[in-house]
Design a protein around this motif. Sequence first.
Motif, mmCIF file in Angstrom:
data_model
loop_
_atom_site.group_PDB
_atom_site.id
_atom_site.type_symbol
_atom_site.label_atom_id
_atom_site.label_comp_id
_atom_site.label_asym_id
_atom_site.label_seq_id
_atom_site.Cartn_x
_atom_site.Cartn_y
_atom_site.Cartn_z
ATOM 1 N N LYS A 220 1.311 2.201 -13.434
ATOM 2 C CA LYS A 220 0.852 3.594 -13.380
ATOM 3 C C LYS A 220 0.927 4.296 -14.740
ATOM 4 O O LYS A 220 1.256 5.475 -14.835
ATOM 5 N N GLY B 103 -3.610 7.186 -9.049
ATOM 6 C CA GLY B 103 -3.658 7.548 -7.643
ATOM 7 C C GLY B 103 -4.043 6.437 -6.683
ATOM 8 O O GLY B 103 -4.041 6.633 -5.459
ATOM 9 N N TYR B 104 -4.351 5.260 -7.221
ATOM 10 C CA TYR B 104 -4.752 4.157 -6.340
ATOM 11 C C TYR B 104 -3.529 3.401 -5.831
ATOM 12 O O TYR B 104 -2.614 3.077 -6.596
ATOM 13 N N THR B 105 -3.544 3.111 -4.544
ATOM 14 C CA THR B 105 -2.400 2.444 -3.921
ATOM 15 C C THR B 105 -2.596 0.942 -3.766
ATOM 16 O O THR B 105 -1.622 0.193 -3.629
ATOM 17 N N SER C 281 -8.221 1.013 -4.760
ATOM 18 C CA SER C 281 -8.587 1.854 -3.629
ATOM 19 C C SER C 281 -7.389 2.667 -3.142
ATOM 20 O O SER C 281 -6.232 2.327 -3.416
ATOM 21 N N ASN C 282 -7.708 3.734 -2.463
ATOM 22 C CA ASN C 282 -6.721 4.516 -1.719
ATOM 23 C C ASN C 282 -7.402 4.966 -0.430
ATOM 24 O O ASN C 282 -8.454 4.422 -0.063
ATOM 25 N N GLU C 283 -6.865 5.920 0.249
ATOM 26 C CA GLU C 283 -7.411 6.323 1.542
ATOM 27 C C GLU C 283 -8.794 6.957 1.433
ATOM 28 O O GLU C 283 -9.560 6.958 2.399
ATOM 29 N N SER C 284 -9.127 7.472 0.258
ATOM 30 C CA SER C 284 -10.381 8.222 0.134
ATOM 31 C C SER C 284 -11.378 7.671 -0.877
ATOM 32 O O SER C 284 -12.517 8.138 -0.939
#
Length: 229
Positions: free
Chosen positions: A94, A101-103, A121-124
């Motif tokens: 990070k 912000g990517y998980t 990617s993340n949730e959005s």
Amino acid sequence: MRIENPVIEASFIKRLNRFEALVDLNGRETLVHVPNSGRLKELLLPGARVLLEIRERPGRKTPYELEMVYKGDRLISIDSQVPNRLILQSLRDKIIPCFAGYTVIEKEKTFGNSRFDIKMSNESEVCYMEIKGVTLEVNNIAMFPDAPTVRGSKHVKELIEVVKNGMRAVLMFVIQMDGINRFTPNDMMDPEFGSNVRKAVKSGVEVNAYTCSISRNDIALKAKVDVKL
């Protein structure tokens, strides 16, 4: 990124093919592996000081890996695998704020007709990233490519398709040296690649360039530099 194996200095003699070269190591002509299929004509000159990593592994034709080259006083990494490793490590740690912000971070994921180096990617949001290592420098300006690259243009065009499909796309240039003022496409070598990069930016593809701090035993991502298109 720490180089744990021993590193020794030699003098470059000549390149035999894309992946093999001869160096003068302690007065003996010695075969080394070249981990970069690019031309590297401005670096791999007779008499150039080079650094070899000793990799003692069964099945290797030579234990010597040609990792770095001195261009004057500037030390340049030529290992084509280094940029991907550096970016992957930086993303996971990070340390590049705009990607923090990517998980989920995955390597070598396919989209369309291309396999990109990184998918985040993340949730959005989903983001695809293609990474290019840069070893060519003129007057403290880094340039890519050092040879025509049909594959490079293909990746850039595919990044445009990523954006058209509502996802984020990034073209990341890792400049494998320090002391660079800015990055620019090498239009004299490959005008089509430069043209495709400019089209990509207009389409919403992000283009970033980072320098590296380099020593005999360590390479790290250092600073973002301006991209001049």
